[in-house]
Design an enzyme around this catalytic site. Structure first.
Site, PDB file in Angstrom:
ATOM      1  N   ASN A 486      36.584 -22.465  15.748  1.00  0.00           N
ATOM      2  CA  ASN A 486      36.434 -24.570  14.882  1.00  0.00           C
ATOM      3  C   ASN A 486      35.584 -24.192  14.253  1.00  0.00           C
ATOM      4  OD1 ASN A 486      35.488 -27.135  14.342  1.00  0.00           O
ATOM      5  ND2 ASN A 486      36.454 -28.127  16.433  1.00  0.00           N
ATOM      6  N   ASP A 487      34.735 -23.912  12.851  1.00  0.00           N
ATOM      7  CA  ASP A 487      33.855 -23.546  11.882  1.00  0.00           C
ATOM      8  C   ASP A 487      33.265 -24.718  11.858  1.00  0.00           C
ATOM      9  OD1 ASP A 487      34.805 -21.109  10.518  1.00  0.00           O
ATOM     10  OD2 ASP A 487      35.850 -22.526   9.287  1.00  0.00           O
ATOM     11  N   CYS A 488      33.368 -25.914  12.481  1.00  0.00           N
ATOM     12  CA  CYS A 488      32.798 -27.036  12.705  1.00  0.00           C
ATOM     13  C   CYS A 488      31.502 -27.399  14.269  1.00  0.00           C
ATOM     14  CB  CYS A 488      33.469 -28.558  11.910  1.00  0.00           C
ATOM     15  SG  CYS A 488      34.092 -27.842   9.887  1.00  0.00           S
ATOM     16  N   GLN A 503      27.924 -23.158   7.687  1.00  0.00           N
ATOM     17  CA  GLN A 503      28.576 -22.296   8.107  1.00  0.00           C
ATOM     18  C   GLN A 503      27.880 -21.231   8.375  1.00  0.00           C
ATOM     19  OE1 GLN A 503      30.603 -24.560   6.810  1.00  0.00           O
ATOM     20  NE2 GLN A 503      31.442 -24.514   9.123  1.00  0.00           N
TER      21      GLN A 503
END
Ligand code: GLC
Ligand code: GLC
Length: 814
Positions: A486-488, A503
């Protein structure tokens, strides 16, 4: 409501209305030259890299949304009326408009004022060019005098620079026109040895290369002054905006059909043969002219199209299935496999939602994509793996992305996404299972592309695994770094300034925040690398991996379990995320999906509990949302996830990519009905009837469908380039249908709906064709297998010892 229909026989989706809710697109090209094309001929082309070698110009987020493309205009030279057979750019009220998106080609056409016109667009295999075959038919009772115009706008190569650096770019544009071919050669005088060209098969009645001359001052593409006047002006671009426009005059008898071929291409000259004559500033065209001449010949174009068709028949033929569910068949046999190939070629770089300038190939993304395409292009998968591994860092970590043209890690984004390294193990394992080609592990691969640092690929896998062991947090769970899948979920970022990247901004030292998701991934990857080590005769090493896996499972059980489901993470204060204790974000899909997929808690009942909680709290009729309750405000300690309004993207949207983890988890519990039900909720073909709500293409997956907290619940966004393609393909094929690659053969373990009487499939695996028939005799998932009529032990079909190239496999489920 539908905007078209599936033509499964021809492997096409046929759009019958041009005003689809969003541009519905397709990809052209298989290897180096690519194009994106919408149902109204919008889109652009590029060579290898959508940022650094953009051939034609496109304006993202335009009004209307999709503008700029491969436009054809027809003009009735008697009535002086003109229109576009692809609807855009003129938007006439067309008769019989259709857009057929097929495998690597698109045909768009219609009839207007008794003139029928269709253009077939495709990129031949092994060539750096695209062909447009325009067919015009006169259905009138009388003769027709028609002018056909074809037009593209050149991009000045670097798409980012092209869209920003106007003080320079308005001066650099250069073209040449020779024998009716338009050559775009901006920057060719200095450091480029490539150029583009746009050619036409018929003697031209005129051309234009300067945009303003073509359009006229203050006009747009919907009403070019030259088309209106019926005559191009033979302009030569000096700076400003080079374009390519051709005009052909057609005199058509009643019933007569004529074809015009246009070729748009890219060519690189050897550096020492750039100019002809040498010392001049004129492009050396000797090498490209035969290529142009060849494909302007309609017969050659047809033959190239036929080769492309055969390529797709072969590629998709590796796995074909016939089940009682048409949506399963259609996606598995055609569109999902095709979408997997698009993600192979594009990763997340160029779609109508990915601008081609922002992101290169993702380390995590491309490794996962392998699950969906390795069986179709094993040798190219091998190359991809080696390229990816070469961007790994000596620490075992990895650049998060790399540029396809340079194959170098992207410094702007860097590394530190702590799940990344494990995906390499998952990808390599998928390759080994598919091909049985173990030599890849001995390939020397550098770290960070540093010459001299080469180590066998196997060493890269070892470092990937160790990377986590060297980065464990206070509970013994893996530290999350900048983000995991989950990049977020940015637990070390604490961003309070607009414009900061979630990021790449890191304000915390990263020694506290831990991820249960990475723990699950570690367990999966640990099993894979242990099996690989075992296979290589490294029994002690294999045992050490399994010992670490067992330890991690213990830690998950103690610190990663919330009582009813798996926790998601610990934040920088050591507080829980994805726990019943939290006010919002009490339960997440990723840790529950991935831990159960990895087999964690299957024996002690945790998996069953976790998936029941997912069904209760996260599942909706449009798919399974990321978490609940959605975050209603910004949490600085969590980052981007709480920057999205509730129901969108990672904040409780239906992230289709992770839904298959739950499907696979359900198959591990033997729940075929629920697994297939989840599969069907996000299957785009099964959602075709609600296209007005879904809005994206009904033939490919979108990354996200708005979740139940969103005002637009059920609306999809960001179609095509998403890990959803590979994961859904993998879930349905390998876990629900249960035709699964294993290190030692083909494993057959279907977990299908109870109501299915069975299914048949053909699978080409390591050069052998397996004709598989599964028959249901009882309601369970127990399988008894017979190979060529002889019962076998277990459920792994080993390659035939006697070298047969075709075998039949019969499975009885009870
Ligand atoms: C996007 C990214 C992928 C990430 C996902 C969830 O799809 O490409 O790498 O895992 O979002 O944030
Ligand atoms: C954004 C998106 C996420 C994606 C990431 C890639 O954060 O929401 O889905 O993975 O960008 O950089």
């Amino acid at each position: 409501m539908k905007f078209g229909y599936f033509d499964d026989q021809n492997r096409e989706y046929v759009i019958t209305q041009p005003d689809t809710p969003l541009p519905w697109i397709n990809y052209l090209g298989c290897e180096a030259y690519f194009g994106i094309i919408s149902n109204t001929a919008g889109g652009y082309s590029f060579y290898r890299d959508a940022r650094l070698r953009r051939i034609t110009r496109y304006r993202y987020n335009n009004v209307p949304l999709d503008f700029g493309g491969r436009y054809v205009y027809l003009r009735d030279d008697e009535s002086k009326e003109f229109w576009s057979p692809s609807w855009q750019p003129t938007r006439h009220d067309l008769k019989d408009y259709t857009c057929r998106h097929g495998m690597g080609y698109t045909v768009i056409g219609s009839e207007y004022a008794g003139i029928e016109a269709h253009t077939r667009y495709f990129v031949p295999l092994d060539e750096n060019l695209e062909i447009w075959q325009l067919t015009v038919t006169n259905h009138r009772a009388a003769k027709a005098s028609i002018s056909a115009f074809a037009n593209i706008e050149f991009c000045l190569w670097d798409a980012q620079d092209d869209a920003t650096n106007f003080q320079r770019n308005f001066n650099t544009g250069q073209v040449e026109v020779e024998d009716g071919v338009i050559y775009h050669k901006t920057e060719y005088r200095e450091r480029r040895n490539h150029f583009a060209y746009f050619a036409c098969s018929q003697p031209g009645a005129g051309f234009d290369t300067q945009r303003e001359a073509f359009l006229g001052r203050n006009r747009g593409w919907d009403k070019p002054a030259t088309v209106e006047a019926g005559q191009l002006t033979n302009s030569i671009a000096h700076g400003w905006s080079p374009i390519g426009a051709h005009q052909v005059k057609l005199e058509l008898e009643p019933g007569e059909t004529r074809q015009i071929v246009f070729v748009l291409g890219y060519h690189e000259n050897p550096v020492d043969q750039k100019f002809d004559p040498p010392g001049s500033q004129t492009i050396n065209k000797k090498l490209v002219k035969p290529v142009i001449a060849k494909y302007l010949d309609a017969k050659e174009a047809d033959a190239a199209f036929e080769r492309l068709r055969q390529y797709w028949v072969r590629t998709l033929g590796v796995f074909q299935v016939n089940t009682p569910d048409i949506h399963t068949n259609r996606m598995v046999n055609i569109w999902n496999a095709y979408q997997c190939m698009a993600t192979f070629n594009m990763s997340r770089s160029a779609s109508f939602y990915e601008s081609g300038i922002g992101r290169g190939l993702g380390f995590r993304d491309s490794n996962q994509d392998l699950l969906g395409f390795v069986h179709m292009v094993p040798s190219r998968a091998r190359e991809r793996i080696l390229d990816l591994a070469a961007t790994q860092l000596p620490t075992g970590g990895a650049y998060h992305q790399y540029q396809p043209l340079t194959k170098r890690g992207n410094n702007d984004i860097g590394g530190g996404f702590n799940d990344d390294p494990h995906w390499l193990i998952v990808g390599v394992s998928a390759y080994l299972k598919e091909t049985g080609n173990w030599s890849i592990l001995d390939e020397p691969v550098p770290y960070d592309n540093e010459p001299g640092s080469e180590k066998p690929l196997y060493d890269h896998l070892q470092r990937s695994f160790r990377y986590t062991l060297e980065r464990l947090g206070p509970h013994g769970l893996p530290l999350i770094g900048r983000a995991d899948w989950n990049d977020c979920l940015n637990l070390n970022c604490f961003s309070d300034t607009p414009g900061q990247s979630f990021q790449t901004t890191t304000n915390k030292d990263g020694k506290v925040a831990e991820s249960v998701f990475i723990a699950g991934l570690f367990v999966l990857a640990g099993h894979e690398i242990a099996a690989i080590a075992q296979h290589r005769g490294l029994a002690t090493e294999a045992a050490s991996y399994l010992a670490e896996v067992a330890k991690m499972e213990q830690v998950i059980s103690e610190h990663g379990w919330d009582g009813e489901w798996f926790l998601r993470a610990y934040n920088d204060f050591g507080g829980k995320i994805g726990s019943n204790e939290c006010a919002e974000g009490k339960i997440y899909i990723e840790s529950n999906g991935f831990c159960t997929l990895a087999g964690i808690g299957v024996e002690d009942g945790k998996a069953a509990k976790a998936l029941a909680a997912v069904a209760e709290h996260l599942a909706t009729k449009h798919g399974i949302v990321v978490q609940q309750p959605a975050y209603t405000r910004y949490y600085i300690e969590m980052g981007e996830i709480s920057s999205y309004p509730p129901g969108y993207k990672e904040n409780a949207g239906i992230f289709c990519h992770v839904n298959p983890w739950v499907m696979i988890g359900e198959t591990r519990l033997g729940h075929g009905d629920l697994a297939h039900d989840y599969y069907s909720r996000i299957n785009p073909s099964a959602r075709e009837e609600i296209s007005d709500l879904h809005r994206c293409e009904p033939y490919v997956y979108a990354q996200m469908i708005a979740g139940k907290d969103a005002p637009t619940f059920g609306e999809a966004k960001n179609s095509w380039l998403t890990g959803t393609a590979a994961w859904n393909y993998y879930a349905i094929v390998q876990w629900i249908l249960g035709i699964r690659t294993a290190l030692d053969g083909l494993e057959i373990a279907p977990v299908i709906p109870k109501s299915w009487p069975g299914f048949t499939a053909t699978r080409t695996f390591r050069g052998v064709v397996y004709n598989i028939t599964i028959e249901r005799k009882g309601e369970g998932n127990h399988i008894a297998l017979a190979v060529d009529g002889k019962p076998i032990e277990g459920n792994i079909v080993a390659p035939p010892a006697d070298g047969r190239k075709e075998v039949s496999v019969k499975g009885i489920l009870s």
